[in-house]
Scaffold this motif. Sequence first.
Motif, mmCIF file in Angstrom:
data_model
loop_
_atom_site.group_PDB
_atom_site.id
_atom_site.type_symbol
_atom_site.label_atom_id
_atom_site.label_comp_id
_atom_site.label_asym_id
_atom_site.label_seq_id
_atom_site.Cartn_x
_atom_site.Cartn_y
_atom_site.Cartn_z
ATOM 1 N N VAL A 73 0.833 -1.209 0.000
ATOM 2 C CA VAL A 73 0.000 0.000 0.000
ATOM 3 C C VAL A 73 0.866 1.256 0.000
ATOM 4 O O VAL A 73 0.596 2.207 -0.747
ATOM 5 C CB VAL A 73 -0.974 -0.010 1.202
ATOM 6 N N ILE A 74 1.897 1.283 0.785
ATOM 7 C CA ILE A 74 2.783 2.450 0.825
ATOM 8 C C ILE A 74 3.482 2.642 -0.506
ATOM 9 O O ILE A 74 3.624 3.769 -0.996
ATOM 10 C CB ILE A 74 3.792 2.321 1.987
ATOM 11 N N LEU A 75 3.915 1.554 -1.119
ATOM 12 C CA LEU A 75 4.518 1.655 -2.451
ATOM 13 C C LEU A 75 3.544 2.259 -3.460
ATOM 14 O O LEU A 75 3.904 3.155 -4.232
ATOM 15 C CB LEU A 75 4.963 0.277 -2.944
ATOM 16 N N ILE A 76 2.320 1.776 -3.453
ATOM 17 C CA ILE A 76 1.313 2.285 -4.388
ATOM 18 C C ILE A 76 1.020 3.760 -4.125
ATOM 19 O O ILE A 76 0.972 4.576 -5.057
ATOM 20 C CB ILE A 76 0.022 1.445 -4.308
ATOM 21 N N ILE A 77 0.837 4.100 -2.860
ATOM 22 C CA ILE A 77 0.515 5.491 -2.525
ATOM 23 C C ILE A 77 1.635 6.429 -2.941
ATOM 24 O O ILE A 77 1.389 7.474 -3.549
ATOM 25 C CB ILE A 77 0.202 5.633 -1.015
ATOM 26 N N THR A 78 2.858 6.071 -2.621
ATOM 27 C CA THR A 78 3.964 6.978 -2.940
ATOM 28 C C THR A 78 4.254 7.035 -4.430
ATOM 29 O O THR A 78 4.639 8.079 -4.943
ATOM 30 C CB THR A 78 5.245 6.588 -2.188
ATOM 31 N N ALA A 79 4.058 5.940 -5.147
ATOM 32 C CA ALA A 79 4.402 5.912 -6.564
ATOM 33 C C ALA A 79 3.287 6.456 -7.456
ATOM 34 O O ALA A 79 3.559 7.173 -8.418
ATOM 35 C CB ALA A 79 4.743 4.489 -6.990
ATOM 36 N N ILE A 80 2.053 6.143 -7.150
ATOM 37 C CA ILE A 80 0.963 6.450 -8.072
ATOM 38 C C ILE A 80 0.012 7.528 -7.546
ATOM 39 O O ILE A 80 -0.353 8.451 -8.268
ATOM 40 C CB ILE A 80 0.164 5.169 -8.392
ATOM 41 N N LEU A 81 -0.385 7.413 -6.303
ATOM 42 C CA LEU A 81 -1.461 8.245 -5.780
ATOM 43 C C LEU A 81 -0.998 9.486 -5.022
ATOM 44 O O LEU A 81 -1.791 10.088 -4.296
ATOM 45 C CB LEU A 81 -2.362 7.395 -4.872
#
Length: 185
Positions: free
Chosen positions: A89-97
């Motif tokens: 989730v942290i990877l997705i948030i920082t990279a995409i969102l």
Amino acid sequence: MIYLEILAAFLKIGLISFGGGYGAVPIIRDTVLSHGWLTEDMFTYFVAVSESTPGPIMVNIATYVGSSQAGFFGALVATAGVVLPSFVVILIITAILKNFMTRPGVLGTLGGINACIAGLVTATGIYMLSAALVGNISSPQPDAAAFIIAGILILSSLIYKKLRGKKLSPIIQILIAAVCGIFMY
């Protein structure tokens, strides 16, 4: 296979836990008790040990439960299960969102989650206090020594605050509780 069962349980915990370890303690408790991995008393001890050891409490509890059920590899599987969802989730948030974090709807949702977490942490605190003072909630037996230790801690904190004008260090409180526990138990 026990490893898959542990992985699935702790992946679920990692997926639905918000607000850190103290918010997850009730979820972990329900999961561990429903699988029959620990008794209520053992879980309370695991939480106490997890609080007093370095690291996030949710990871510590997962590691201890995994270890108690399936040894070293059980500990690895449980720890990976509880950490992996947050990591993704942290990877997705920082990279995409990253750009969505300033939108009012997202901020409102996070505010609502924060209020929920405050309630969960409060409930966990009440549960831990009642478990320490009266033991198993289903068959309460007041523990006089626990009441005395709690009183000593409260009194020492109040006296220190009155004399020094600041809070007593949690490290000092832990040491006082440890010394009292050694003598009373």
